[in-house]
Design a protein around this motif. Sequence first.
Motif, PDB file in Angstrom:
ATOM      1  N   VAL A   1      26.792  48.975  52.190  1.00  0.00           N
ATOM      2  CA  VAL A   1      27.311  48.852  53.397  1.00  0.00           C
ATOM      3  C   VAL A   1      28.839  47.764  53.112  1.00  0.00           C
ATOM      4  O   VAL A   1      29.902  47.958  53.642  1.00  0.00           O
ATOM      5  CB  VAL A   1      26.798  48.281  54.846  1.00  0.00           C
ATOM      6  N   LEU A   2      28.283  46.580  52.539  1.00  0.00           N
ATOM      7  CA  LEU A   2      29.386  45.630  52.324  1.00  0.00           C
ATOM      8  C   LEU A   2      30.479  46.166  51.288  1.00  0.00           C
ATOM      9  O   LEU A   2      31.756  45.837  51.336  1.00  0.00           O
ATOM     10  CB  LEU A   2      28.786  44.270  51.650  1.00  0.00           C
ATOM     11  N   LEU A   3      30.091  46.912  50.169  1.00  0.00           N
ATOM     12  CA  LEU A   3      30.913  47.220  49.333  1.00  0.00           C
ATOM     13  C   LEU A   3      31.868  48.304  50.010  1.00  0.00           C
ATOM     14  O   LEU A   3      33.227  48.234  49.748  1.00  0.00           O
ATOM     15  CB  LEU A   3      30.185  48.039  48.161  1.00  0.00           C
TER      16      LEU A   3
ATOM     17  N   LYS B   1      26.381  38.971  45.857  1.00  0.00           N
ATOM     18  CA  LYS B   1      27.191  39.948  46.593  1.00  0.00           C
ATOM     19  C   LYS B   1      27.816  38.684  47.962  1.00  0.00           C
ATOM     20  O   LYS B   1      28.806  39.173  48.500  1.00  0.00           O
ATOM     21  CB  LYS B   1      26.489  40.751  47.723  1.00  0.00           C
ATOM     22  N   TYR B   2      27.194  37.628  48.285  1.00  0.00           N
ATOM     23  CA  TYR B   2      27.838  36.759  49.326  1.00  0.00           C
ATOM     24  C   TYR B   2      28.948  35.866  48.809  1.00  0.00           C
ATOM     25  O   TYR B   2      30.127  35.786  49.317  1.00  0.00           O
ATOM     26  CB  TYR B   2      26.795  35.697  49.843  1.00  0.00           C
ATOM     27  N   VAL B   3      28.872  35.566  47.244  1.00  0.00           N
ATOM     28  CA  VAL B   3      30.070  35.026  46.809  1.00  0.00           C
ATOM     29  C   VAL B   3      31.174  36.059  46.815  1.00  0.00           C
ATOM     30  O   VAL B   3      32.592  35.635  46.848  1.00  0.00           O
ATOM     31  CB  VAL B   3      29.704  34.683  45.203  1.00  0.00           C
ATOM     32  N   GLY B   4      30.874  37.226  46.501  1.00  0.00           N
ATOM     33  CA  GLY B   4      31.932  38.270  46.731  1.00  0.00           C
ATOM     34  C   GLY B   4      32.689  38.701  47.723  1.00  0.00           C
ATOM     35  O   GLY B   4      33.785  38.920  47.768  1.00  0.00           O
ATOM     36  N   ILE B   5      31.792  38.354  48.770  1.00  0.00           N
ATOM     37  CA  ILE B   5      32.589  38.449  50.163  1.00  0.00           C
ATOM     38  C   ILE B   5      33.687  37.342  50.452  1.00  0.00           C
ATOM     39  O   ILE B   5      34.621  37.465  50.838  1.00  0.00           O
ATOM     40  CB  ILE B   5      31.543  38.265  51.399  1.00  0.00           C
TER      41      ILE B   5
ATOM     42  N   ILE C   1      43.829  40.671  42.025  1.00  0.00           N
ATOM     43  CA  ILE C   1      42.802  40.348  41.191  1.00  0.00           C
ATOM     44  C   ILE C   1      41.335  39.743  41.636  1.00  0.00           C
ATOM     45  O   ILE C   1      40.220  40.270  41.592  1.00  0.00           O
ATOM     46  CB  ILE C   1      43.041  39.789  39.863  1.00  0.00           C
ATOM     47  N   LEU C   2      41.830  38.768  42.487  1.00  0.00           N
ATOM     48  CA  LEU C   2      40.595  38.036  43.032  1.00  0.00           C
ATOM     49  C   LEU C   2      39.699  38.921  44.171  1.00  0.00           C
ATOM     50  O   LEU C   2      38.665  38.956  44.125  1.00  0.00           O
ATOM     51  CB  LEU C   2      41.271  36.713  43.993  1.00  0.00           C
ATOM     52  N   SER C   3      40.717  39.661  44.740  1.00  0.00           N
ATOM     53  CA  SER C   3      39.996  40.522  45.759  1.00  0.00           C
ATOM     54  C   SER C   3      39.038  41.402  45.003  1.00  0.00           C
ATOM     55  O   SER C   3      37.885  41.867  45.350  1.00  0.00           O
ATOM     56  CB  SER C   3      40.980  41.552  46.558  1.00  0.00           C
ATOM     57  N   TYR C   4      39.446  42.161  43.727  1.00  0.00           N
ATOM     58  CA  TYR C   4      38.845  43.063  43.194  1.00  0.00           C
ATOM     59  C   TYR C   4      37.555  42.304  42.327  1.00  0.00           C
ATOM     60  O   TYR C   4      36.413  42.987  41.940  1.00  0.00           O
ATOM     61  CB  TYR C   4      39.362  43.736  42.048  1.00  0.00           C
TER      62      TYR C   4
ATOM     63  N   SER D   1      33.789  43.652  43.051  1.00  0.00           N
ATOM     64  CA  SER D   1      33.067  43.942  42.016  1.00  0.00           C
ATOM     65  C   SER D   1      31.352  43.112  41.973  1.00  0.00           C
ATOM     66  O   SER D   1      30.406  43.199  41.684  1.00  0.00           O
ATOM     67  CB  SER D   1      33.321  43.997  40.450  1.00  0.00           C
ATOM     68  N   SER D   2      31.741  41.682  42.495  1.00  0.00           N
ATOM     69  CA  SER D   2      30.660  40.698  42.683  1.00  0.00           C
ATOM     70  C   SER D   2      29.564  41.445  43.738  1.00  0.00           C
ATOM     71  O   SER D   2      28.579  41.129  43.908  1.00  0.00           O
ATOM     72  CB  SER D   2      31.386  39.399  43.188  1.00  0.00           C
TER      73      SER D   2
END
Length: 271
Positions: free
Chosen positions: A98-100, A162-166, A214-217, A221-222
Amino acid sequence: MVIPSIVLNFLFPPPSSLFVTTMTLVSFSSLTNAGYKETKGKNMQYSKFLNVGVAKKEKEIKETKLSSRNGMFLFYAPSFLVGLTSFFIFPDQDLRFVLLVSALTVHFFKRVLEVSFIHKYSGSMALESAIIVPMSYTLSTATMIYAQFLSREVPEPLVDLKYVGIGLFFIGTIGNFYHHWLLANLRKKGDKEYKIPKGGLFDLVICPHYLFEILSYVGISSISQTPYAFSFTLGTIFYLTGRSYATREWYLAKFGDKFPKNVKAFIPYIF
């Protein structure tokens, strides 16, 4: 082997899908190759690079063009729709999925809004770019979501990113929007001339919007932690590195001594 075992601490195992495996190789190789071509003057034909590095004979053959606004809308709208419909195609998924899908949908919805209400355009775009780029975005978005769906069958990575990725995704999204807003406000109504960007990180690099994209991607990906997501992000880094290099060269050629030599391509003080 030590390296694979370390990698598997951060990634899901590759899915047993020929489609995803093929798309992993195709996405990475095509983006990397496109980035290399940008550094050699073979630019994707949109924005300021329309007709740059294109031979006269090729210009005569490829006369079909779209308005820049319509072309850029086509870049992002299909991927936004892919993300949005994925909530209905794959219902009742886990939090990571769901987050992705949410991050991808927000990313492309933001781009659609920027094209519609923020950006100012002064020209057109080659029809070829208006076909190739949307296909790339749409296929990569669909593949990333499908790879995430397949990952439900395998154990989670030992290190949960995933939380780092958010956090990375939101920083990248906000920074990208802010610098797009600065670019849009360089021009007054009716003004079609290019100017040297100023404000924000534009005082250090000519493409801070690429840096934040790039940071968004990296954030996306995280959140995903699938091999496909990271390979696509790595390919995107190579492509935007080449595009930012070409952008700086373009500004140098257009503005000459007026362009600040200390302003790098997209990494402050380094590149």
